[in-house]
Design a protein around this motif. Structure first.
Motif, PDB file in Angstrom:
ATOM      1  N   PRO A 121       0.829  -1.213   0.000  1.00 13.41           N
ATOM      2  CA  PRO A 121       0.000   0.000   0.000  1.00 13.41           C
ATOM      3  C   PRO A 121       0.860   1.259   0.000  1.00 13.41           C
ATOM      4  O   PRO A 121       1.642   1.490   0.914  1.00 13.41           O
ATOM      5  N   THR A 122       0.728   2.034  -1.060  1.00 10.96           N
ATOM      6  CA  THR A 122       1.478   3.279  -1.225  1.00 10.96           C
ATOM      7  C   THR A 122       0.461   4.410  -1.202  1.00 10.96           C
ATOM      8  O   THR A 122      -0.195   4.699  -2.196  1.00 10.96           O
ATOM      9  N   LEU A 123       0.321   5.034  -0.059  1.00  6.09           N
ATOM     10  CA  LEU A 123      -0.766   5.986   0.157  1.00  6.09           C
ATOM     11  C   LEU A 123      -0.426   7.365  -0.389  1.00  6.09           C
ATOM     12  O   LEU A 123       0.714   7.837  -0.298  1.00  6.09           O
ATOM     13  N   VAL A 124      -1.451   8.007  -0.940  1.00  9.08           N
ATOM     14  CA  VAL A 124      -1.323   9.323  -1.561  1.00  9.08           C
ATOM     15  C   VAL A 124      -2.436  10.212  -1.011  1.00  9.08           C
ATOM     16  O   VAL A 124      -3.551   9.753  -0.780  1.00  9.08           O
ATOM     17  N   ASN A 125      -2.123  11.485  -0.809  1.00 10.18           N
ATOM     18  CA  ASN A 125      -3.173  12.431  -0.424  1.00 10.18           C
ATOM     19  C   ASN A 125      -2.795  13.824  -0.881  1.00 10.18           C
ATOM     20  O   ASN A 125      -1.619  14.180  -0.936  1.00 10.18           O
ATOM     21  N   ALA A 126      -3.806  14.597  -1.215  1.00 11.99           N
ATOM     22  CA  ALA A 126      -3.618  15.996  -1.589  1.00 11.99           C
ATOM     23  C   ALA A 126      -3.699  16.859  -0.338  1.00 11.99           C
ATOM     24  O   ALA A 126      -4.713  16.839   0.371  1.00 11.99           O
ATOM     25  N   LEU A 127      -2.642  17.597  -0.052  1.00 14.68           N
ATOM     26  CA  LEU A 127      -2.595  18.465   1.124  1.00 14.68           C
ATOM     27  C   LEU A 127      -2.858  19.897   0.663  1.00 14.68           C
ATOM     28  O   LEU A 127      -2.039  20.512  -0.022  1.00 14.68           O
ATOM     29  N   ARG A 128      -3.995  20.446   1.055  1.00 15.10           N
ATOM     30  CA  ARG A 128      -4.431  21.745   0.545  1.00 15.10           C
ATOM     31  C   ARG A 128      -4.768  22.751   1.648  1.00 15.10           C
ATOM     32  O   ARG A 128      -4.557  23.945   1.492  1.00 15.10           O
ATOM     33  N   GLY A 157       6.125  25.476   3.826  1.00 15.45           N
ATOM     34  CA  GLY A 157       4.766  25.815   4.221  1.00 15.45           C
ATOM     35  C   GLY A 157       4.242  24.900   5.301  1.00 15.45           C
ATOM     36  O   GLY A 157       4.973  24.066   5.865  1.00 15.45           O
ATOM     37  N   HIS A 158       2.962  25.048   5.590  1.00 19.48           N
ATOM     38  CA  HIS A 158       2.320  24.346   6.704  1.00 19.48           C
ATOM     39  C   HIS A 158       0.926  23.925   6.261  1.00 19.48           C
ATOM     40  O   HIS A 158       0.092  24.770   5.912  1.00 19.48           O
ATOM     41  N   LYS A 159       0.657  22.629   6.267  1.00 13.14           N
ATOM     42  CA  LYS A 159      -0.650  22.098   5.900  1.00 13.14           C
ATOM     43  C   LYS A 159      -1.298  21.447   7.129  1.00 13.14           C
ATOM     44  O   LYS A 159      -0.626  20.828   7.957  1.00 13.14           O
ATOM     45  N   ILE A 160      -2.622  21.600   7.219  1.00 13.15           N
ATOM     46  CA  ILE A 160      -3.376  21.011   8.322  1.00 13.15           C
ATOM     47  C   ILE A 160      -4.410  20.034   7.765  1.00 13.15           C
ATOM     48  O   ILE A 160      -4.653  19.990   6.564  1.00 13.15           O
ATOM     49  N   PHE A 161      -5.011  19.256   8.676  1.00 12.35           N
ATOM     50  CA  PHE A 161      -6.050  18.287   8.307  1.00 12.35           C
ATOM     51  C   PHE A 161      -5.558  17.368   7.180  1.00 12.35           C
ATOM     52  O   PHE A 161      -6.269  17.109   6.213  1.00 12.35           O
ATOM     53  N   SER A 162      -4.341  16.857   7.348  1.00 10.77           N
ATOM     54  CA  SER A 162      -3.697  16.017   6.334  1.00 10.77           C
ATOM     55  C   SER A 162      -3.952  14.557   6.664  1.00 10.77           C
ATOM     56  O   SER A 162      -3.188  13.916   7.393  1.00 10.77           O
ATOM     57  N   THR A 163      -5.038  14.020   6.131  1.00 11.00           N
ATOM     58  CA  THR A 163      -5.495  12.676   6.491  1.00 11.00           C
ATOM     59  C   THR A 163      -4.423  11.625   6.239  1.00 11.00           C
ATOM     60  O   THR A 163      -3.848  11.561   5.149  1.00 11.00           O
ATOM     61  N   GLY A 164      -4.173  10.809   7.268  1.00  6.40           N
ATOM     62  CA  GLY A 164      -3.197   9.726   7.166  1.00  6.40           C
ATOM     63  C   GLY A 164      -1.776  10.205   7.020  1.00  6.40           C
ATOM     64  O   GLY A 164      -0.917   9.463   6.511  1.00  6.40           O
ATOM     65  N   ALA A 165      -1.471  11.407   7.483  1.00  4.26           N
ATOM     66  CA  ALA A 165      -0.192  12.063   7.176  1.00  4.26           C
ATOM     67  C   ALA A 165       1.026  11.170   7.428  1.00  4.26           C
ATOM     68  O   ALA A 165       1.895  11.053   6.563  1.00  4.26           O
ATOM     69  N   ALA A 166       1.088  10.537   8.590  1.00  2.12           N
ATOM     70  CA  ALA A 166       2.277   9.770   8.935  1.00  2.12           C
ATOM     71  C   ALA A 166       2.432   8.505   8.098  1.00  2.12           C
ATOM     72  O   ALA A 166       3.523   7.931   8.047  1.00  2.12           O
ATOM     73  N   ALA A 167       1.376   8.067   7.437  1.00  2.13           N
ATOM     74  CA  ALA A 167       1.436   6.850   6.630  1.00  2.13           C
ATOM     75  C   ALA A 167       1.574   7.135   5.137  1.00  2.13           C
ATOM     76  O   ALA A 167       1.690   6.197   4.345  1.00  2.13           O
ATOM     77  N   LEU A 168       1.563   8.401   4.748  1.00  5.73           N
ATOM     78  CA  LEU A 168       1.599   8.734   3.325  1.00  5.73           C
ATOM     79  C   LEU A 168       2.968   8.444   2.724  1.00  5.73           C
ATOM     80  O   LEU A 168       4.005   8.603   3.378  1.00  5.73           O
ATOM     81  N   ARG A 169       2.964   8.036   1.460  1.00  9.25           N
ATOM     82  CA  ARG A 169       4.189   7.881   0.696  1.00  9.25           C
ATOM     83  C   ARG A 169       4.393   9.060  -0.247  1.00  9.25           C
ATOM     84  O   ARG A 169       5.517   9.471  -0.523  1.00  9.25           O
ATOM     85  N   TRP A 170       3.286   9.606  -0.762  1.00  9.88           N
ATOM     86  CA  TRP A 170       3.344  10.779  -1.624  1.00  9.88           C
ATOM     87  C   TRP A 170       2.381  11.838  -1.104  1.00  9.88           C
ATOM     88  O   TRP A 170       1.246  11.537  -0.758  1.00  9.88           O
TER      89      TRP A 170
END
Length: 399
Positions: A121-128, A157-170
């Protein structure tokens, strides 16, 4: 000597026969992860092993090419098991679906991602979202800045509400450039790049195990080609309209899954609870039968609406994507109302920390937070309806 391109794996279709078992396994651990506010790594791994996390990898990339209807089905099931796992999975499913539609990732970068995704599992999320800006759909430019150097970008910069942040790969970081004129877009950042710090700030009422923590970027160096959709501010407004439908319908399905889990617990309780004065299960009383019926009608209608619109989006049906915002309002209200009604039926015991209903209630309330929020949807829908009426010539007297 240049290194060979990464070997792109083939991703099998979802193992639909395992979907119920995955839901049950997630549900068995959801309470503990909620209590600990801990990332459900084993649940994510299980979703991956059932080929659910790779469902939206495009056919041109060796994937099953699953559409929004498949994604709605997956997220509703995962939401019934553990909505934190479902939300983390949704971000990765949405990212691959977006690439299948628009090819916005550079080919080599996406090939690297897929090669890694074939191994686990290679997790991805958009941090906005940012502390000062809030959600970008309300307008404004990000404070996060990418500074152009000779052969790379430096992102700070600084992003908040970053779902799964510690597990993200990208991390798909929305930022502005320091150029004149400024451009805004997405910077594709590997999570193991030096200069990234995940701060455990997530202390939320619901979806505690999603670990939507803060992420800080301090002159994080990325190659010049690790960008997507760089353009003048506002130039991408309205582009890729289906993306909004994926967000609306996919996340609404997730929370309908939470409501179904609450309903299932309620039904089990009503069958098992036999008050001494009654001498029969509560399920035999018309009051409770009608209440369960009302919950079922509301959830079934919302599920049908979401599923039908998802199929319409997949088929390119005119108006389906636009109607997804209204479906989000109706679906999330049905989900919240169902859980609130279940809590009211049970009474004080429903709010005990040992009762799953209080967790379902906390989780389903998070549905209101996702964009677009109800006020935005209703304002835009009302304005559109009023414009339609204004465009109709007035009736002459006597008609």
């Amino acid at each position: 000597m240049t290194s060979p391109p990464p070997r792109i794996p083939t991703f099998p279709p979802p193992r639909w026969a395992e979907l119920d078992a995955v839901t049950a396994a997630l549900a068995a651990r959801a309470e503990q992860h909620d209590r600990d506010a801990s990332l459900p790594h084993e649940g994510i791994e299980q979703v991956y092993r059932a080929s659910l996390l790779t469902a939206t990898v495009g056919a041109r990339f060796g994937g099953p090419g699953g559409g929004l209807a498949d994604t709605v089905r997956i997220l509703r099931a995962l939401g019934a098991g553990d909505p934190a796992v479902a939300l983390i999975a949704a971000m990765t499913l949405f990212a691959h679906a977006g690439q299948a539609r628009t090819l916005h990732w550079p080919a080599g970068v996406y090939a690297d991602l897929l090669a890694e995704f074939g191994r686990g599992p290679t997790l991805v999320n958009a941090l906005r979202v940012e502390p000062e800006l809030g959600t970008p759909v309300r307008g404004g430019l990000p404070a996060t800045t990418a500074r152009r150097r000779a052969d790379h970008w430096e992102v700070t910069g600084h992003k908040i509400f970053s779902t799964g942040a510690a597990a993200l790969r990208w991390m798909l970081v929305w930022a502005r450039t320091d150029e004149q004129p400024t451009r805004v877009g997405t910077f594709l950042v590997r999570a193991d790049t030096p200069g990234i710090t995940v701060r455990p700030t997530w202390d939320h009422l619901g979806l505690r195990a999603s670990r939507s923590d803060d992420v800080h970027f301090d002159a994080v160096r990325i190659p010049l080609d690790h960008t997507a959709s760089l353009a003048a501010p506002g130039a991408d407004a309205g582009r890729d309209a289906p993306a909004g439908a994926w967000n609306c319908l996919g996340l609404t399905a997730l929370y309908l899954g939470v409501a179904r889990a609450a309903q299932e617990w309620l039904i089990g309780f009503l069958h098992e609870r036999v008050p001494t004065a009654l001498g029969a299960p509560l399920a035999t009383l018309p009051r409770f039968q009608s209440a369960v019926g009302e919950i079922d009608v509301a959830l079934s209608g919302a599920e049908r609406l979401v599923a039908a619109l998802a199929a319409g989006v997949d088929a390119g049906e005119t108006g389906a994507a636009e109607q997804s915002t209204g479906a989000k309002v109706l679906g999330t209200r049905a989900a919240i109302g169902a859980v609130e009604q279940a809590v009211a039926l049970i009474g004080n015991n429903a709010l005990s920390n040992t009762n799953p209903l209080q967790r379902h209630l906390r989780d389903v309330l998070c549905s209101r937070i996702h964009t677009p929020q109800d006020d935005t949807v209703l304002l835009a829908t009302g304005q559109a309806a009023l414009r339609r009426r204004a465009a109709v010539p007035p009736l002459s007297k006597g008609q």
